[in-house]
Design a protein around this motif. Structure first.
Motif, PDB file in Angstrom:
ATOM      1  N   GLN A  50       0.790  -1.140  -0.266  1.00 23.19           N
ATOM      2  CA  GLN A  50      -0.032   0.294   0.350  1.00 23.19           C
ATOM      3  C   GLN A  50       0.534   0.915   0.018  1.00 23.19           C
ATOM      4  O   GLN A  50       2.044   1.636   0.717  1.00 23.19           O
ATOM      5  CB  GLN A  50      -0.979  -0.080   1.377  1.00 23.19           C
ATOM      6  CG  GLN A  50      -2.624  -0.718   1.395  1.00 23.19           C
ATOM      7  CD  GLN A  50      -2.912  -1.112   2.181  1.00 23.19           C
ATOM      8  OE1 GLN A  50      -2.185  -0.388   3.913  1.00 23.19           O
ATOM      9  NE2 GLN A  50      -4.643  -1.664   1.440  1.00 23.19           N
ATOM     10  N   VAL A 106       2.425  -0.902  -6.345  1.00 20.56           N
ATOM     11  CA  VAL A 106       2.103   0.700  -4.917  1.00 20.56           C
ATOM     12  C   VAL A 106       0.173   0.665  -4.803  1.00 20.56           C
ATOM     13  O   VAL A 106       0.052   1.002  -5.965  1.00 20.56           O
ATOM     14  CB  VAL A 106       3.082   1.471  -4.372  1.00 20.56           C
ATOM     15  CG1 VAL A 106       2.390   1.948  -3.109  1.00 20.56           C
ATOM     16  CG2 VAL A 106       4.076   0.921  -4.454  1.00 20.56           C
ATOM     17  N   SER A 107      -0.725   0.416  -4.189  1.00 19.05           N
ATOM     18  CA  SER A 107      -1.566   0.951  -4.330  1.00 19.05           C
ATOM     19  C   SER A 107      -2.406   2.073  -3.585  1.00 19.05           C
ATOM     20  O   SER A 107      -1.155   2.237  -2.378  1.00 19.05           O
ATOM     21  CB  SER A 107      -2.311  -0.523  -4.248  1.00 19.05           C
ATOM     22  OG  SER A 107      -2.124  -0.739  -2.655  1.00 19.05           O
ATOM     23  N   SER A 108      -3.081   2.758  -4.222  1.00 17.19           N
ATOM     24  CA  SER A 108      -3.243   4.341  -3.892  1.00 17.19           C
ATOM     25  C   SER A 108      -4.478   4.031  -2.708  1.00 17.19           C
ATOM     26  O   SER A 108      -4.661   2.436  -2.871  1.00 17.19           O
ATOM     27  CB  SER A 108      -3.494   5.066  -4.391  1.00 17.19           C
ATOM     28  OG  SER A 108      -4.931   4.677  -5.790  1.00 17.19           O
TER      29      SER A 108
END
Length: 125
Positions: free
Chosen positions: A11, A123-125
């Motif tokens: 994340q 990388v997730s928002s």
């Protein structure tokens, strides 16, 4: 031969550590990354003989490159990750008798003779 590991989904704001194990001597080890639809770009590098480090402006203060001399291993500690850090990360090594390792030379992919297979960082928002 270069073997990378450590890439995964994380994340935004999180951390990851990438590793790259090399066989044989080198003058410098570096990390590059390539996002979909973009060119490969320099991330960080370390001069092997004395540990001097170099960083892209986009990662300075967030990423740290380090080396383990005895094992010829280089690490990339990535903190405060952002969605724009999403890419395949590649480890690269120069030949032992390469050209001068400088802030200019380490940023060029052509300076490196050997490349790893890449490890995906998402990388997730």
């Amino acid at each position: 031969q270069l073997v990378e590991s450590g890439g995964r989904l994380v994340q935004a704001g999180g951390s990851l550590r990438l590793s790259c194990a090399a066989s044989g001597g080198t003058n410098a080890l570096g990390w590059f990354r390539q996002a979909p639809g973009k060119e490969r770009e320099f991330v960080a590098a370390v001069r092997w003989r004395d540990g001097v480090t170099y960083y892209a402006d986009s990662v300075k203060g967030r990423f740290t490159i380090s080396r383990h001399n005895a094992e010829i291993t280089v690490y990339l500690q990535m903190n405060s990750l952002k969605p724009e850090d999403t890419a395949v990360y590649y480890c690269a090594a120069t030949r032992y008798y390469s050209g001068v390792v400088s802030d200019y030379s380490v940023r060029s992919s052509s300076f490196y003779a050997y490349w790893g297979q890449g490890t995906q960082v998402t990388v997730s928002s």
